[in-house]
Design a protein around this motif. Structure first.
Motif, short mmCIF file in Angstrom:
data_model
loop_
_atom_site.label_atom_id
_atom_site.label_comp_id
_atom_site.label_asym_id
_atom_site.label_seq_id
_atom_site.Cartn_x
_atom_site.Cartn_y
_atom_site.Cartn_z
N ILE A 94 2.62 14.51 -8.77
CA ILE A 94 3.78 15.40 -8.65
C ILE A 94 4.97 14.84 -9.42
O ILE A 94 5.63 15.55 -10.20
N MET A 95 5.24 13.55 -9.22
CA MET A 95 6.39 12.94 -9.87
C MET A 95 6.25 12.88 -11.38
O MET A 95 7.20 13.17 -12.12
N LYS A 96 5.07 12.52 -11.84
CA LYS A 96 4.91 12.36 -13.28
C LYS A 96 4.94 13.70 -13.99
O LYS A 96 5.50 13.81 -15.10
N ALA A 97 4.37 14.73 -13.37
CA ALA A 97 4.45 16.06 -13.97
C ALA A 97 5.90 16.49 -14.08
O ALA A 97 6.33 17.01 -15.13
N GLN A 98 6.67 16.27 -13.02
CA GLN A 98 8.08 16.66 -13.07
C GLN A 98 8.84 15.84 -14.11
O GLN A 98 9.73 16.38 -14.80
N ALA A 99 8.50 14.57 -14.23
CA ALA A 99 9.18 13.73 -15.23
C ALA A 99 8.93 14.25 -16.64
O ALA A 99 9.84 14.30 -17.48
N TYR A 100 7.69 14.67 -16.93
CA TYR A 100 7.39 15.19 -18.27
C TYR A 100 8.00 16.58 -18.48
O TYR A 100 8.39 16.92 -19.60
N VAL A 101 8.08 17.38 -17.42
CA VAL A 101 8.78 18.67 -17.53
C VAL A 101 10.23 18.45 -17.92
O VAL A 101 10.79 19.16 -18.77
N ARG A 102 10.84 17.43 -17.31
CA ARG A 102 12.25 17.14 -17.61
C ARG A 102 12.45 16.61 -19.03
O ARG A 102 13.39 16.98 -19.72
N ILE A 103 11.55 15.70 -19.43
CA ILE A 103 11.81 15.00 -20.70
C ILE A 103 11.27 15.72 -21.92
O ILE A 103 11.74 15.50 -23.04
N CYS A 104 10.29 16.60 -21.73
CA CYS A 104 9.59 17.19 -22.87
C CYS A 104 10.54 17.81 -23.91
O CYS A 104 10.39 17.56 -25.10
N PRO A 105 11.54 18.60 -23.49
CA PRO A 105 12.43 19.20 -24.51
C PRO A 105 13.44 18.20 -25.09
O PRO A 105 14.15 18.54 -26.03
N HIS A 106 13.52 17.01 -24.50
CA HIS A 106 14.57 16.07 -24.88
C HIS A 106 14.02 14.73 -25.37
O HIS A 106 14.72 13.72 -25.30
N ARG A 107 12.77 14.72 -25.85
CA ARG A 107 12.19 13.46 -26.31
C ARG A 107 12.87 13.04 -27.62
O ARG A 107 12.82 13.76 -28.61
N THR A 108 13.47 11.90 -27.59
CA THR A 108 14.17 11.39 -28.76
C THR A 108 13.24 10.54 -29.61
O THR A 108 12.13 10.16 -29.19
N ALA A 109 13.70 10.22 -30.81
CA ALA A 109 12.94 9.32 -31.66
C ALA A 109 12.77 7.96 -30.99
O ALA A 109 11.72 7.31 -31.12
#
Length: 228
Positions: A94-109
């Motif tokens: 649950i936590m990791k899915a939510q973490a990737y939902v949050r970061i996916c549009p904001h992944r920096t170099a």
């Protein structure tokens, strides 16, 4: 019950965190097995520290979930069973899915570069005989998304969960379980984590966690092997 191994002395002028880290590494690499009693007098003598300092270090292990205190019986390395592993992996999913939902549009170099670097360190650790380093680098790789997703509570929760997960990994190390297709599986995970499809990432995450939980449970004897 497993007997305590011979541990090397701690250098002079170190503090509680050094002692706690020495014990943590011994537990997570399988040198001190789950269920082993942490006998203060013996450990203090072998590590060449005071019993007071050792007691403080053991308290840190208890707080992190690696050790448990049994009233009138002493302190023991935490044991792990199938129910605990299922609960940990359910929360992790649950936590990791939510973490990737949050970061996916904001992944920096910087995020991409760091994840790649942690992957390479994790793979490099496979060629060493340092089981503690192998376990540490794997947890370090998977922990980046919690550190970078922007939810300030997730890193602390991950640290608590990863102790139980690493203890499961340690059980596999004790039983000499091979890491089947470890690099290939993590390479696919990395590709999805850096890819453009969130759906692909979440699907791979489920596959990855199902595989990891099944491996720990089967190789450690926490479940019976599946039928044909």
């Amino acid at each position: 019950m497993s007997s305590l191994p011979k541990l090397g002395p701690i250098p002079n002028l170190t503090r509680r965190d050094h002692v706690a880290e020495a014990l943590r590494r011994a537990i997570l690499c399988g040198q001190i097995a789950p269920g082993t009693q942490l006998v203060e007098s013996r450990l203090a003598s072998e590590l060449e520290v005071s019993r007071g300092l050792l007691r403080e270090a053991i308290r840190e292990l208890i707080e992190s979930g690696l050790a448990v205190n049994r009233p009138y019986a002493g302190t023991y390395v935490a044991e792990i069973n199938a129910d605990v592993l299922r609960d940990v992996y359910e929360v992790r999913r649950i936590m990791k899915a939510q973490a990737y939902v949050r970061i996916c549009p904001h992944r920096t170099a910087a995020f991409r570069k760091e994840l790649q670097a942690r992957f390479e360190r994790m793979i490099a650790a496979l060629s060493t005989n340092d089981l503690s380093e192998q376990i540490r680098t794997e947890a370090h790789f998977h922990g980046l998304v919690f550190e970078a997703c922007g939810n300030h509570l997730m890193p602390a929760f991950w640290q608590q969960m990863t102790q139980k997960i690493q203890l499961g990994f340690a059980i596999c190390q004790i039983t000499h379980a091979p890491k089947v297709d470890f690099e290939a599986n993590h390479r696919r995970f990395l590709a999805c984590a850096l890819g453009e499809s969130l759906d692909d990432m979440l699907a791979e995450l489920n596959v990855h966690l199902d595989r990891g939980l099944a491996t720990i449970q089967f190789e450690s004897g926490l479940q019976t092997p599946p039928g044909p």
